[in-house]
Design a protein around this motif. Structure first.
Motif, PDB file in Angstrom:
ATOM      1  N   VAL A  61       0.831  -1.207   0.000  1.00 19.11           N
ATOM      2  CA  VAL A  61       0.000   0.000   0.000  1.00 19.11           C
ATOM      3  C   VAL A  61       0.864   1.255   0.000  1.00 19.11           C
ATOM      4  CG1 VAL A  61      -1.588   1.351   1.430  1.00 19.11           C
ATOM      5  CG2 VAL A  61      -2.064  -1.034   0.990  1.00 19.11           C
ATOM      6  N   SER A  62       1.940   1.244   0.778  1.00 21.31           N
ATOM      7  CA  SER A  62       2.793   2.436   0.825  1.00 21.31           C
ATOM      8  C   SER A  62       3.498   2.662  -0.511  1.00 21.31           C
ATOM      9  CB  SER A  62       3.794   2.340   1.967  1.00 21.31           C
ATOM     10  OG  SER A  62       4.667   1.257   1.788  1.00 21.31           O
ATOM     11  N   ILE A  63       3.916   1.589  -1.181  1.00 23.27           N
ATOM     12  CA  ILE A  63       4.552   1.747  -2.493  1.00 23.27           C
ATOM     13  C   ILE A  63       3.551   2.267  -3.520  1.00 23.27           C
ATOM     14  CG2 ILE A  63       5.566   0.471  -4.426  1.00 23.27           C
ATOM     15  CD1 ILE A  63       6.987  -1.270  -2.309  1.00 23.27           C
ATOM     16  N   LEU A  64       2.349   1.673  -3.553  1.00 21.13           N
ATOM     17  CA  LEU A  64       1.321   2.133  -4.495  1.00 21.13           C
ATOM     18  C   LEU A  64       0.960   3.596  -4.234  1.00 21.13           C
ATOM     19  CD1 LEU A  64      -1.145  -0.873  -4.810  1.00 21.13           C
ATOM     20  CD2 LEU A  64       0.159   0.179  -6.640  1.00 21.13           C
ATOM     21  N   MET A  65       0.784   3.944  -2.974  1.00 16.20           N
ATOM     22  CA  MET A  65       0.390   5.313  -2.654  1.00 16.20           C
ATOM     23  C   MET A  65       1.494   6.298  -3.001  1.00 16.20           C
ATOM     24  SD  MET A  65      -2.392   6.501  -1.697  1.00 16.20           S
ATOM     25  CE  MET A  65      -2.924   8.177  -1.496  1.00 16.20           C
ATOM     26  N   SER A  66       2.751   5.905  -2.812  1.00 16.74           N
ATOM     27  CA  SER A  66       3.852   6.816  -3.133  1.00 16.74           C
ATOM     28  C   SER A  66       3.951   7.044  -4.636  1.00 16.74           C
ATOM     29  CB  SER A  66       5.160   6.281  -2.585  1.00 16.74           C
ATOM     30  OG  SER A  66       5.538   5.095  -3.257  1.00 16.74           O
ATOM     31  N   ILE A  67       3.743   6.008  -5.433  1.00 14.64           N
ATOM     32  CA  ILE A  67       3.749   6.160  -6.890  1.00 14.64           C
ATOM     33  C   ILE A  67       2.593   7.069  -7.317  1.00 14.64           C
ATOM     34  CG2 ILE A  67       3.385   4.924  -9.068  1.00 14.64           C
ATOM     35  CD1 ILE A  67       4.899   2.565  -7.782  1.00 14.64           C
ATOM     36  N   LEU A  68       1.443   6.896  -6.670  1.00 15.16           N
ATOM     37  CA  LEU A  68       0.289   7.728  -7.007  1.00 15.16           C
ATOM     38  C   LEU A  68       0.512   9.188  -6.635  1.00 15.16           C
ATOM     39  CD1 LEU A  68      -2.595   5.325  -5.974  1.00 15.16           C
ATOM     40  CD2 LEU A  68      -2.057   6.108  -8.274  1.00 15.16           C
ATOM     41  N   VAL A  69       1.094   9.441  -5.480  1.00 12.03           N
ATOM     42  CA  VAL A  69       1.331  10.829  -5.067  1.00 12.03           C
ATOM     43  C   VAL A  69       2.299  11.507  -6.032  1.00 12.03           C
ATOM     44  CG1 VAL A  69       2.389  12.270  -3.275  1.00 12.03           C
ATOM     45  CG2 VAL A  69       0.746  10.513  -2.645  1.00 12.03           C
ATOM     46  N   ALA A  70       3.376  10.818  -6.395  1.00  8.64           N
ATOM     47  CA  ALA A  70       4.326  11.387  -7.357  1.00  8.64           C
ATOM     48  C   ALA A  70       3.643  11.613  -8.707  1.00  8.64           C
ATOM     49  CB  ALA A  70       5.527  10.469  -7.514  1.00  8.64           C
ATOM     50  N   GLY A  71       2.779  10.693  -9.110  1.00 12.81           N
ATOM     51  CA  GLY A  71       2.041  10.850 -10.366  1.00 12.81           C
ATOM     52  C   GLY A  71       1.057  11.997 -10.325  1.00 12.81           C
ATOM     53  N   PHE A  72       0.384  12.180  -9.180  1.00  9.37           N
ATOM     54  CA  PHE A  72      -0.549  13.299  -9.045  1.00  9.37           C
ATOM     55  C   PHE A  72       0.185  14.638  -9.124  1.00  9.37           C
ATOM     56  CE2 PHE A  72      -3.509  10.379  -6.578  1.00  9.37           C
ATOM     57  CZ  PHE A  72      -4.404  10.269  -7.629  1.00  9.37           C
ATOM     58  N   ILE A  73       1.349  14.694  -8.513  1.00  6.95           N
ATOM     59  CA  ILE A  73       2.133  15.931  -8.575  1.00  6.95           C
ATOM     60  C   ILE A  73       2.538  16.215 -10.017  1.00  6.95           C
ATOM     61  CG2 ILE A  73       4.304  17.015  -7.860  1.00  6.95           C
ATOM     62  CD1 ILE A  73       3.986  15.489  -5.198  1.00  6.95           C
ATOM     63  N   ARG A  74       2.965  15.183 -10.736  1.00  2.00           N
ATOM     64  CA  ARG A  74       3.348  15.341 -12.145  1.00  2.00           C
ATOM     65  C   ARG A  74       2.146  15.750 -12.994  1.00  2.00           C
ATOM     66  NH1 ARG A  74       7.821  13.863 -15.338  1.00  2.00           N
ATOM     67  NH2 ARG A  74       7.279  14.490 -17.437  1.00  2.00           N
ATOM     68  N   LEU A  75       1.007  15.110 -12.751  1.00  2.00           N
ATOM     69  CA  LEU A  75      -0.200  15.444 -13.514  1.00  2.00           C
ATOM     70  C   LEU A  75      -0.627  16.881 -13.235  1.00  2.00           C
ATOM     71  CD1 LEU A  75      -2.415  14.333 -15.418  1.00  2.00           C
ATOM     72  CD2 LEU A  75      -3.711  13.763 -13.363  1.00  2.00           C
ATOM     73  N   TYR A  76      -0.538  17.294 -11.983  1.00  2.90           N
ATOM     74  CA  TYR A  76      -0.887  18.665 -11.646  1.00  2.90           C
ATOM     75  C   TYR A  76       0.052  19.642 -12.346  1.00  2.90           C
ATOM     76  CZ  TYR A  76      -2.015  22.844  -9.018  1.00  2.90           C
ATOM     77  OH  TYR A  76      -2.384  24.105  -8.680  1.00  2.90           O
ATOM     78  N   ALA A  77       1.310  19.283 -12.411  1.00  2.70           N
ATOM     79  CA  ALA A  77       2.269  20.149 -13.101  1.00  2.70           C
ATOM     80  C   ALA A  77       1.956  20.218 -14.593  1.00  2.70           C
ATOM     81  CB  ALA A  77       3.690  19.644 -12.885  1.00  2.70           C
ATOM     82  N   GLN A  78       1.463  19.126 -15.171  1.00  2.00           N
ATOM     83  CA  GLN A  78       1.115  19.118 -16.591  1.00  2.00           C
ATOM     84  C   GLN A  78      -0.165  19.904 -16.855  1.00  2.00           C
ATOM     85  OE1 GLN A  78       0.737  15.097 -17.955  1.00  2.00           O
ATOM     86  NE2 GLN A  78       2.931  14.828 -18.271  1.00  2.00           N
ATOM     87  N   LYS A  79      -1.159  19.708 -16.034  1.00  5.68           N
ATOM     88  CA  LYS A  79      -2.472  20.298 -16.299  1.00  5.68           C
ATOM     89  C   LYS A  79      -2.647  21.678 -15.684  1.00  5.68           C
ATOM     90  CE  LYS A  79      -4.135  16.408 -18.074  1.00  5.68           C
ATOM     91  NZ  LYS A  79      -4.854  16.121 -19.233  1.00  5.68           N
ATOM     92  N   GLN A  80      -2.039  21.943 -14.549  1.00  3.78           N
ATOM     93  CA  GLN A  80      -2.048  23.210 -13.820  1.00  3.78           C
ATOM     94  C   GLN A  80      -3.451  23.721 -13.470  1.00  3.78           C
ATOM     95  OE1 GLN A  80       0.311  25.326 -12.518  1.00  3.78           O
ATOM     96  NE2 GLN A  80       1.871  23.793 -12.922  1.00  3.78           N
TER      97      GLN A  80
END
Length: 160
Positions: A61-80
């Motif tokens: 769960v911690s690995i999945l959640m960490s990948i998701l958090v990093a992905g959300f940050i990247r997606l937010y940076a892309q979409k703004q």
């Protein structure tokens, strides 16, 4: 074909963020398993849920959640501008459901018994394998949808 969600971790900013989030979530889970009561032989015992199965589940769960958090940050940076709160809430729901299986709800939250809601806490204790499975499935669905968004191949589900 490289998965954008995993190649995202090669960037130091997102990789270190993922590592930090995984470390924090696993530490919180470990603390809950170590200090809160669990059930062993139909008795509430402190630290009874500190088992190899729960440790593996907490690590996953911690690995999945960490990948998701990093992905959300990247997606937010892309979409703004766009707000994808529904996608974030699906993974958060998976994390919350999974964390309720790491300790005995009846032993830990006796206030539920006062209000007659002990059956809810009992569900997480009796059916923890089912709730762990639901938790992982929700997080995997979120991972798939986030990967689709990062690859700009968004299906109709991630546009909701």
């Amino acid at each position: 074909m490289a998965l954008p969600l995993l190649t995202n971790l090669k960037d130091a900013k997102y990789g270190l963020t993922a590592f930090g989030v995984a470390f924090i979530i696993f530490d919180i889970s470990f603390y809950l398993m170590l200090t809160l009561p669990g059930t062993r032989n139909n008795a509430c015992v402190d630290g009874a849920n500190l088992t190899i199965t729960n440790l593996i589940f907490a690590l996953l769960v911690s690995i999945l959640m960490s990948i998701l958090v990093a992905g959300f940050i990247r997606l937010y940076a892309q979409k703004q501008v766009e707000n994808k709160a529904a996608l974030a809430s699906l993974s958060g729901l998976g994390l919350i459901i999974g964390s309720f299986t790491l300790f005995c709800g009846i032993c830990t939250i006796p206030l539920l018994s006062v209000f007659g809601l002990a059956f809810i806490a009992n569900l997480f204790t009796d059916y923890n394998i089912a709730f762990k499975t639901i938790s992982i499935i929700l997080m995997l669905i979120t991972t798939y949808l986030l990967n689709q968004q990062l690859a700009n191949k968004c299906s109709f589900l991630c546009k909701l």
